[in-house]
Design a protein around this motif. Structure first.
Motif, PDB file in Angstrom:
ATOM      1  N   LEU A   1       0.838  -1.203   0.000  1.00  0.00           N
ATOM      2  CA  LEU A   1       0.000   0.000   0.000  1.00  0.00           C
ATOM      3  C   LEU A   1       0.870   1.249   0.000  1.00  0.00           C
ATOM      4  O   LEU A   1       0.624   2.189  -0.764  1.00  0.00           O
ATOM      5  CB  LEU A   1      -0.925  -0.001   1.219  1.00  0.00           C
ATOM      6  N   PHE A   2       1.901   1.261   0.835  1.00  0.00           N
ATOM      7  CA  PHE A   2       2.818   2.399   0.894  1.00  0.00           C
ATOM      8  C   PHE A   2       3.443   2.647  -0.475  1.00  0.00           C
ATOM      9  O   PHE A   2       3.519   3.789  -0.935  1.00  0.00           O
ATOM     10  CB  PHE A   2       3.909   2.145   1.933  1.00  0.00           C
ATOM     11  N   ARG A   3       3.890   1.581  -1.133  1.00  0.00           N
ATOM     12  CA  ARG A   3       4.525   1.721  -2.443  1.00  0.00           C
ATOM     13  C   ARG A   3       3.571   2.345  -3.463  1.00  0.00           C
ATOM     14  O   ARG A   3       3.959   3.234  -4.226  1.00  0.00           O
ATOM     15  CB  ARG A   3       5.038   0.353  -2.923  1.00  0.00           C
ATOM     16  N   HIS A   4       2.295   1.920  -3.445  1.00  0.00           N
ATOM     17  CA  HIS A   4       1.330   2.491  -4.393  1.00  0.00           C
ATOM     18  C   HIS A   4       1.077   3.970  -4.092  1.00  0.00           C
ATOM     19  O   HIS A   4       1.051   4.798  -5.006  1.00  0.00           O
ATOM     20  CB  HIS A   4       0.016   1.718  -4.371  1.00  0.00           C
ATOM     21  N   PHE A   5       0.884   4.297  -2.825  1.00  0.00           N
ATOM     22  CA  PHE A   5       0.678   5.700  -2.475  1.00  0.00           C
ATOM     23  C   PHE A   5       1.937   6.511  -2.754  1.00  0.00           C
ATOM     24  O   PHE A   5       1.860   7.665  -3.188  1.00  0.00           O
ATOM     25  CB  PHE A   5       0.269   5.851  -1.005  1.00  0.00           C
ATOM     26  N   HIS A   6       3.110   5.942  -2.530  1.00  0.00           N
ATOM     27  CA  HIS A   6       4.358   6.646  -2.783  1.00  0.00           C
ATOM     28  C   HIS A   6       4.535   6.910  -4.280  1.00  0.00           C
ATOM     29  O   HIS A   6       5.004   7.985  -4.677  1.00  0.00           O
ATOM     30  CB  HIS A   6       5.535   5.838  -2.232  1.00  0.00           C
ATOM     31  N   ASP A   7       4.160   5.951  -5.121  1.00  0.00           N
ATOM     32  CA  ASP A   7       4.217   6.163  -6.570  1.00  0.00           C
ATOM     33  C   ASP A   7       3.313   7.317  -6.982  1.00  0.00           C
ATOM     34  O   ASP A   7       3.698   8.173  -7.781  1.00  0.00           O
ATOM     35  CB  ASP A   7       3.810   4.891  -7.321  1.00  0.00           C
ATOM     36  N   ILE A   8       2.098   7.326  -6.432  1.00  0.00           N
ATOM     37  CA  ILE A   8       1.156   8.411  -6.751  1.00  0.00           C
ATOM     38  C   ILE A   8       1.720   9.738  -6.257  1.00  0.00           C
ATOM     39  O   ILE A   8       1.683  10.741  -6.971  1.00  0.00           O
ATOM     40  CB  ILE A   8      -0.234   8.118  -6.163  1.00  0.00           C
ATOM     41  N   LYS A   9       2.256   9.741  -5.044  1.00  0.00           N
ATOM     42  CA  LYS A   9       2.826  10.969  -4.475  1.00  0.00           C
ATOM     43  C   LYS A   9       3.928  11.507  -5.385  1.00  0.00           C
ATOM     44  O   LYS A   9       3.994  12.705  -5.657  1.00  0.00           O
ATOM     45  CB  LYS A   9       3.378  10.682  -3.081  1.00  0.00           C
ATOM     46  N   GLY A  10       4.786  10.625  -5.868  1.00  0.00           N
ATOM     47  CA  GLY A  10       5.909  11.055  -6.692  1.00  0.00           C
ATOM     48  C   GLY A  10       5.521  11.526  -8.080  1.00  0.00           C
ATOM     49  O   GLY A  10       6.169  12.401  -8.648  1.00  0.00           O
ATOM     50  N   GLN A  11       4.465  10.974  -8.635  1.00  0.00           N
ATOM     51  CA  GLN A  11       4.085  11.295 -10.013  1.00  0.00           C
ATOM     52  C   GLN A  11       2.975  12.328 -10.120  1.00  0.00           C
ATOM     53  O   GLN A  11       2.763  12.903 -11.181  1.00  0.00           O
ATOM     54  CB  GLN A  11       3.637  10.023 -10.729  1.00  0.00           C
ATOM     55  N   ALA A  12       2.263  12.557  -9.042  1.00  0.00           N
ATOM     56  CA  ALA A  12       1.032  13.352  -9.103  1.00  0.00           C
ATOM     57  C   ALA A  12       1.252  14.761  -9.647  1.00  0.00           C
ATOM     58  O   ALA A  12       0.499  15.211 -10.516  1.00  0.00           O
ATOM     59  CB  ALA A  12       0.390  13.419  -7.722  1.00  0.00           C
ATOM     60  N   ALA A  13       2.248  15.465  -9.161  1.00  0.00           N
ATOM     61  CA  ALA A  13       2.455  16.840  -9.614  1.00  0.00           C
ATOM     62  C   ALA A  13       2.805  16.885 -11.099  1.00  0.00           C
ATOM     63  O   ALA A  13       2.265  17.702 -11.847  1.00  0.00           O
ATOM     64  CB  ALA A  13       3.543  17.513  -8.792  1.00  0.00           C
ATOM     65  N   THR A  14       3.681  15.986 -11.531  1.00  0.00           N
ATOM     66  CA  THR A  14       4.070  15.947 -12.940  1.00  0.00           C
ATOM     67  C   THR A  14       2.896  15.592 -13.832  1.00  0.00           C
ATOM     68  O   THR A  14       2.753  16.126 -14.924  1.00  0.00           O
ATOM     69  CB  THR A  14       5.197  14.913 -13.153  1.00  0.00           C
ATOM     70  N   LEU A  15       2.041  14.686 -13.354  1.00  0.00           N
ATOM     71  CA  LEU A  15       0.908  14.232 -14.159  1.00  0.00           C
ATOM     72  C   LEU A  15      -0.291  15.175 -14.076  1.00  0.00           C
ATOM     73  O   LEU A  15      -1.300  14.943 -14.719  1.00  0.00           O
ATOM     74  CB  LEU A  15       0.483  12.825 -13.721  1.00  0.00           C
ATOM     75  N   GLY A  16      -0.181  16.213 -13.273  1.00  0.00           N
ATOM     76  CA  GLY A  16      -1.261  17.193 -13.182  1.00  0.00           C
ATOM     77  C   GLY A  16      -2.308  16.868 -12.127  1.00  0.00           C
ATOM     78  O   GLY A  16      -3.451  17.299 -12.236  1.00  0.00           O
TER      79      GLY A  16
END
Length: 177
Positions: free
Chosen positions: A82-97
């Motif tokens: 779960l942490f890994r999935h949320f961490h992926d979203i956290k890392g990509q969210a700003a770039t992806l808009g």
């Protein structure tokens, strides 16, 4: 070609491919007119057509992880997933808009990273963070004009704050919607 230090504390690894051969040197006229920020923005604009599908894939993985936790309970392995999935979203969210998705993901990443015993994390708090993901759930508006997502985000923030206050005071933690 590897060089070894005399004391063996480190090793220098020389890559087999010279990356300089992969780039083109700009001429003087090209270099004067080249704007790296504009070039990066143009590249992002080309990729932006697939940002939604990338975030949808991340959200799908997150939901699978949540369903597993909901069905089988939270343990160290499921927490790490779960942490890994949320961490992926956290890392990509700003770039992806999706800056809001990044803030929600950061909140739960912080929680999961600071709690030593996964049994202390209320399942409801995790559920609220999953529901607060802008690419998932809660698209309907309430009579007050707030979407279910907005209500879930606010509840997750309140509960997260309460969790940390109570945990630092040594109390048992409970969350209400």
């Amino acid at each position: 070609m590897n060089d070894r230090a005399a004391d063996g504390d480190f090793e220098i690894i020389t890559p087999p491919v010279n990356l300089r051969s992969k780039v083109r040197q700009l001429g003087a006229r090209e270099a004067a007119n080249f704007d790296p920020v504009a070039a990066a923005e143009a590249a992002l604009a080309k990729l932006s057509t697939i940002f939604n599908s990338w975030m949808d894939l991340e959200t799908e993985d997150l939901l699978k992880s949540w369903v597993d936790i909901h069905a089988n309970g939270l343990n160290e392995e499921r927490r790490d997933t779960l942490f890994r999935h949320f961490h992926d979203i956290k890392g990509q969210a700003a770039t992806l808009g999706f800056p809001l998705a990044g803030r929600v993901a950061d909140s739960l990443c912080h929680l999961l990273d600071t709690v030593t015993d996964v049994k202390l994390v209320p399942e409801q708090l995790i559920e609220q963070h999953v529901q607060a993901n802008p690419r998932h759930g809660g698209r309907r508006r309430s009579r007050r004009g707030r979407s279910g997502r907005d209500r879930a985000r606010q509840a997750a923030r309140r509960c997260d704050g309460r969790f940390h206050r109570h945990r630092s005071a040594g109390y048992a933690v409970g969350c209400r919607r």
